[in-house]
Scaffold this motif. Structure first.
Motif, PDB file in Angstrom:
ATOM      1  N   GLY A 148      41.205  14.011  22.906  1.00 30.77           N
ATOM      2  CA  GLY A 148      40.530  14.910  22.165  1.00 30.77           C
ATOM      3  C   GLY A 148      39.144  15.802  22.705  1.00 30.77           C
ATOM      4  N   LYS A 149      39.280  15.572  23.946  1.00 29.61           N
ATOM      5  CA  LYS A 149      37.898  16.130  24.748  1.00 29.61           C
ATOM      6  C   LYS A 149      38.240  16.947  25.965  1.00 29.61           C
ATOM      7  N   THR A 150      37.422  17.373  26.542  1.00 32.10           N
ATOM      8  CA  THR A 150      37.501  18.122  27.760  1.00 32.10           C
ATOM      9  C   THR A 150      36.679  17.618  29.051  1.00 32.10           C
ATOM     10  N   LEU A 151      37.539  17.258  30.031  1.00 31.33           N
ATOM     11  CA  LEU A 151      36.741  16.824  31.416  1.00 31.33           C
ATOM     12  C   LEU A 151      37.128  18.153  32.229  1.00 31.33           C
ATOM     13  N   ALA A 152      35.917  18.714  32.843  1.00 28.17           N
ATOM     14  CA  ALA A 152      35.802  19.611  33.823  1.00 28.17           C
ATOM     15  C   ALA A 152      35.669  19.367  35.288  1.00 28.17           C
ATOM     16  N   VAL A 153      36.660  19.595  35.971  1.00 28.43           N
ATOM     17  CA  VAL A 153      36.376  19.350  37.453  1.00 28.43           C
ATOM     18  C   VAL A 153      35.900  20.681  38.222  1.00 28.43           C
ATOM     19  N   LEU A 188      24.016  17.479  33.466  1.00 27.32           N
ATOM     20  CA  LEU A 188      24.329  17.894  34.727  1.00 27.32           C
ATOM     21  C   LEU A 188      23.580  19.377  34.914  1.00 27.32           C
ATOM     22  N   PHE A 189      23.939  20.169  33.952  1.00 27.93           N
ATOM     23  CA  PHE A 189      23.294  21.706  34.103  1.00 27.93           C
ATOM     24  C   PHE A 189      21.840  21.858  33.892  1.00 27.93           C
ATOM     25  N   TYR A 190      21.179  20.989  33.271  1.00 30.81           N
ATOM     26  CA  TYR A 190      19.642  20.962  33.023  1.00 30.81           C
ATOM     27  C   TYR A 190      18.856  20.014  33.625  1.00 30.81           C
ATOM     28  N   ASN A 191      19.403  19.130  34.468  1.00 28.12           N
ATOM     29  CA  ASN A 191      18.753  17.951  35.159  1.00 28.12           C
ATOM     30  C   ASN A 191      19.566  17.848  36.395  1.00 28.12           C
ATOM     31  N   MET A 202      28.519  42.924  27.347  1.00 29.87           N
ATOM     32  CA  MET A 202      27.315  42.185  27.567  1.00 29.87           C
ATOM     33  C   MET A 202      27.533  40.712  26.535  1.00 29.87           C
ATOM     34  N   ALA A 203      27.975  40.778  25.458  1.00 29.11           N
ATOM     35  CA  ALA A 203      28.360  39.565  24.628  1.00 29.11           C
ATOM     36  C   ALA A 203      29.168  38.753  25.157  1.00 29.11           C
ATOM     37  N   ALA A 204      30.311  39.190  25.929  1.00 27.89           N
ATOM     38  CA  ALA A 204      31.458  38.379  26.418  1.00 27.89           C
ATOM     39  C   ALA A 204      30.946  37.711  27.620  1.00 27.89           C
ATOM     40  N   ALA A 205      29.956  38.276  28.382  1.00 29.48           N
ATOM     41  CA  ALA A 205      29.717  37.557  29.642  1.00 29.48           C
ATOM     42  C   ALA A 205      29.141  36.408  29.542  1.00 29.48           C
ATOM     43  N   PRO A 206      29.978  35.435  30.414  1.00 28.13           N
ATOM     44  CA  PRO A 206      29.769  33.744  30.273  1.00 28.13           C
ATOM     45  C   PRO A 206      28.280  33.541  30.921  1.00 28.13           C
ATOM     46  N   GLU A 207      27.721  32.734  30.442  1.00 32.90           N
ATOM     47  CA  GLU A 207      26.307  32.256  30.802  1.00 32.90           C
ATOM     48  C   GLU A 207      26.323  30.990  30.531  1.00 32.90           C
ATOM     49  N   ILE A 208      25.233  29.998  31.652  1.00 37.55           N
ATOM     50  CA  ILE A 208      25.225  28.776  31.393  1.00 37.55           C
ATOM     51  C   ILE A 208      24.109  28.864  30.174  1.00 37.55           C
ATOM     52  N   PRO A 209      24.186  28.252  28.994  1.00 33.65           N
ATOM     53  CA  PRO A 209      23.348  28.186  28.125  1.00 33.65           C
ATOM     54  C   PRO A 209      21.774  28.002  28.224  1.00 33.65           C
ATOM     55  N   ALA A 210      20.775  28.540  27.842  1.00 36.51           N
ATOM     56  CA  ALA A 210      19.258  28.356  28.281  1.00 36.51           C
ATOM     57  C   ALA A 210      18.901  27.093  27.913  1.00 36.51           C
ATOM     58  N   LEU A 231      30.897  27.648  36.416  1.00 37.89           N
ATOM     59  CA  LEU A 231      29.829  27.035  35.621  1.00 37.89           C
ATOM     60  C   LEU A 231      29.688  27.462  34.253  1.00 37.89           C
ATOM     61  N   ALA A 232      29.720  28.775  34.086  1.00 37.64           N
ATOM     62  CA  ALA A 232      29.401  29.567  32.767  1.00 37.64           C
ATOM     63  C   ALA A 232      30.552  29.143  31.761  1.00 37.64           C
ATOM     64  N   VAL A 233      31.786  29.066  32.300  1.00 36.23           N
ATOM     65  CA  VAL A 233      33.027  28.820  31.416  1.00 36.23           C
ATOM     66  C   VAL A 233      33.065  27.024  31.337  1.00 36.23           C
ATOM     67  N   VAL A 234      32.669  26.607  32.269  1.00 35.83           N
ATOM     68  CA  VAL A 234      32.570  25.135  32.053  1.00 35.83           C
ATOM     69  C   VAL A 234      31.598  24.688  30.885  1.00 35.83           C
ATOM     70  N   ALA A 235      30.240  25.178  31.171  1.00 34.81           N
ATOM     71  CA  ALA A 235      29.221  24.776  30.048  1.00 34.81           C
ATOM     72  C   ALA A 235      29.690  25.125  28.636  1.00 34.81           C
ATOM     73  N   ARG A 236      30.718  26.025  28.305  1.00 33.39           N
ATOM     74  CA  ARG A 236      31.000  26.620  27.238  1.00 33.39           C
ATOM     75  C   ARG A 236      32.171  25.589  26.556  1.00 33.39           C
ATOM     76  N   ILE A 237      33.041  24.904  27.478  1.00 34.43           N
ATOM     77  CA  ILE A 237      34.219  24.244  26.994  1.00 34.43           C
ATOM     78  C   ILE A 237      34.047  22.759  27.064  1.00 34.43           C
ATOM     79  N   ALA A 238      33.246  22.257  28.155  1.00 31.88           N
ATOM     80  CA  ALA A 238      33.363  20.881  28.685  1.00 31.88           C
ATOM     81  C   ALA A 238      32.487  19.920  27.781  1.00 31.88           C
ATOM     82  N   ASP A 239      33.193  18.711  27.736  1.00 34.56           N
ATOM     83  CA  ASP A 239      32.385  17.483  27.309  1.00 34.56           C
ATOM     84  C   ASP A 239      32.033  16.581  28.406  1.00 34.56           C
ATOM     85  N   GLU A 240      32.553  16.652  29.486  1.00 34.03           N
ATOM     86  CA  GLU A 240      32.022  16.190  30.833  1.00 34.03           C
ATOM     87  C   GLU A 240      32.508  16.865  31.942  1.00 34.03           C
ATOM     88  N   VAL A 241      31.729  16.727  32.936  1.00 30.18           N
ATOM     89  CA  VAL A 241      31.855  17.667  34.268  1.00 30.18           C
ATOM     90  C   VAL A 241      31.734  16.585  35.354  1.00 30.18           C
TER      91      VAL A 241
END
Length: 605
Positions: free
Chosen positions: A330-335, A538-541, A271-279, A511-521
């Motif tokens: 030094g940052k992460t762009l997720a596509v 992007l995730f909250y609006n 359960m702890a390892a399951a990826p989620e988009i943060p609330a 998207l749960a993985v992306v929300a964890r690691i990305a600086d821009e999507v």
């Protein structure tokens, strides 16, 4: 074993369609790989077998169809099948192979994990699906075809006749999985075993396939045994859950208790390892001046495909259209996007492995403020020099490493190609990189088959780091991994990025993985970026219907937050079906317009 509801288990043992009791399976003289496993499932209900790769889930289910590997030994236990009317029970471990053939594909069917490997590449889809009716029903050829076409329509094929005449390689991954579901369902079985039926699918396709299985279950009243490692899928599908680890049952009971109040430490870890988009969105510092290590400006990529016959016209495919984005140092762009959206094509162009159409600029700056190099203009020597600075981590750790090369040879090969260091210096570098990725130097003499999936992905990352790159392109690096291993690999990638100041172009559909690691999507659909911005916007609006569909399709390990299939269906549909401000037909797409600082959406202004 923790049993959250012993009374329910006893009741199921009496009334269930399929009951497995005290099952043990082994190989040779070794200890059993499945030991004392029990579970059961009622008509109209779904039982989820949950656990990591190697936990014994698939072996336990395959034993019900007696399709285990030749070396496997079913050492003890019983597997009892009843019909829906409560008729005479049948112990599947005691009946003859001839009687078992009457049950396979008839009363008990299975959806396999990888449809491309399960379907014959030499036979048309329609012939393969109708084979179950030919074996188990007294229908003539015309009746079989009509029933298969009706099932194709039921599972959501827009053109059932075309699919009937198609070969597997002519269908997408989602369409092949729907064909597998049709094959399993055409005989209307009492029990359906679904072995990781959505692992290889995009999240929107996964949501639609899960909804399809639930609809067919409600229509036919069958029992479903769902094999998965994804607790979000469990929350959307299961009535009861059995958690397995290393061949044993750790915990079992109703889904709401297992997911809402897990008791066993292993279940809690899953359960702890399951990826989620943060609330709530994470706070990120404002960026006044952006230092791009890689910029893609006005990038298009067109492929011209030959016709199916010499006299047929060629087909022009626009894989990427007007892409404009950059990777900050030094940052992460997720596509993000579904299969065929153009994500991997962008990644290949960013590495110089594909050449963009004329007019594109793909600019690389080795150091901050240095003169950019246009990858479109590089000759062979310059491209080889660039590739020392930019490396790729591939999706499938099983096919990335040469099975005939020892780990030390696989790691040292990039340095040999580029003429870097002496043999002893290369080995020293390999030992150092192995420690970075959490592996031991005694692994250097082993072959890839001796490692687990997570270890192989660590080795793939180590190989990419051997040349000391400053840009890593990660193409779905965690999609083939269990949730707990996925968490470890994501943590490793974050640690390495921060330690070495690496820049990532991260390709994913999760998207749960992306929300964890990305600086821009950047969200892509059919070669276009439809929405782009920082995760907190992007995730909250989300503005675009396709972005909303991706978010809605993300399964969460919470029974009270089911997938909203209406939002998924609207956003995952054709652009001509989107709401009017986003709608377009063919190549007539609206512009990508900034709606808030840093947040761009493709819509009609």
């Amino acid at each position: 074993m923790v049993d959250n509801n012993e009374g329910v288990t006893r009741e199921l043992g009496v009334t269930a369609l399929l009951t497995v009791e005290n099952l043990s399976i082994g190989f040779g003289g070794d200890a059993p790989v499945v030991e004392d496993v029990s579970f059961s499932v009622k008509a109209g209900k779904t039982l989820a077998l949950v656990g990591e790769s190697g936990s014994g889930k698939t072996l336990s289910c395959r034993s019900a169809l007696r399709i285990l590997p030749a070396a496997a030994q079913m050492r003890s236990g019983s597997i009892v099948l009843r019909d829906r009317e409560g008729g005479h029970p049948v112990d599947l471990m005691d009946i003859s192979e001839r009687r078992m053939q009457d049950i396979r594909g008839n009363r008990v069917s299975m959806i396999f994990q990888e449809p491309m490997r399960s379907l014959s590449p030499l036979h048309r889809i329609g012939n393969q699906v109708s084979e179950a009716l030919k074996l188990h029903r007294d229908y003539n050829a015309a009746e079989r075809k009509n029933r298969v076409l009706a099932m194709f329509e039921r599972v959501g094929f827009v053109d059932p006749k075309r699919v009937y005449e198609s070969y597997p390689f002519e269908l997408s991954g989602g369409m092949r999985q729907r064909a597998m579901i049709a094959m399993a369902m055409v005989g209307r079985p009492d029990v359906l075993i679904a072995d990781e039926p959505t692992t290889a699918l995009d999240v929107t396709t996964q949501a639609q396939v899960l909804g399809l299985i639930k609809d067919l279950q409600a229509e036919y009243g069958m029992a479903v045994v769902l094999v998965t490692h994804d607790l979000g899928v469990v929350a959307n599908m299961a009535d009861d859950v059995v958690v397995m680890n290393r061949g044993r049952v750790m915990e079992s009971g109703p889904a709401e208790l297992i997911l809402g109040d897990p008791q066993h430490p292993y279940t809690k870890d899953l359960m702890a390892a399951a990826p989620e988009i943060p609330a709530t969105p994470a706070d990120r510092p404002d960026e006044a001046d952006r230092d791009y290590i890689l910029e893609m400006r006005d990038v298009n990529k067109t492929y011209v495909l030959k016709g199916s016959a010499p006299w047929k016209p060629k087909t022009v495919v626009q894989a990427v259209r007007g892409v404009d984005f950059g990777v900050e140092r030094g940052k992460t762009l997720a596509v993000v996007g579904e299969s065929g959206s153009g994500k991997t094509t962008c990644a290949r162009m960013a590495l110089g492995a594909e050449r963009a159409d004329a007019g594109a600029s793909i600019l690389f700056r080795e150091t901050a403020g240095s003169e950019p190099v246009n990858l479109q203009d590089l000759d062979g020597d310059a491209r080889l020099k660039f590739q020392r600075k930019a490396q790729m981590v591939f999706q499938d750790p099983y096919s990335t490493l040469n099975p005939r090369m020892r780990v030390k040879d696989a790691l040292c090969e990039p340095m040999e190609i580029h003429g870097i260091g002496s043999p002893s210096e290369r080995i020293d570098r390999a030992v150092e990189i192995l420690k970075w990725v959490g592996l031991n130097e005694n692994m250097l003499t082993r072959y890839p088959h001796a490692f687990s999936g997570g270890q192989r992905q660590r080795l793939s990352i180590a190989r990419a780091l051997m040349l000391n790159p400053i840009l890593l392109v990660c193409d779905e690096p965690t999609s083939a991994l269990d949730v707990s291993v996925q968490e470890q690999v994501l943590q490793l990638l974050e640690d390495i990025r921060d330690r070495l100041n690496l820049s990532y172009l991260f390709i994913s559909h999760d998207l749960a993985v992306v929300a964890r690691i990305a600086d821009e999507v950047a969200v892509m659909r059919s070669g276009l970026v439809v929405e782009q911005g920082p995760p907190e916007q992007l995730f909250y609006n989300p503005k675009h219907p396709y972005t909303k569909a991706l978010i809605a399709a993300q399964p969460e390990p919470d029974i009270d937050r089911p997938i909203d299939l209406k939002i998924v269906a609207q956003g995952a549909g054709e652009p001509s079906s989107w709401p009017e401000e986003f709608r377009f037909v063919g190549a007539d797409a609206p512009p990508l317009t900034e709606t808030d600082p840093g947040h761009k959406v493709r819509f009609h202004v």
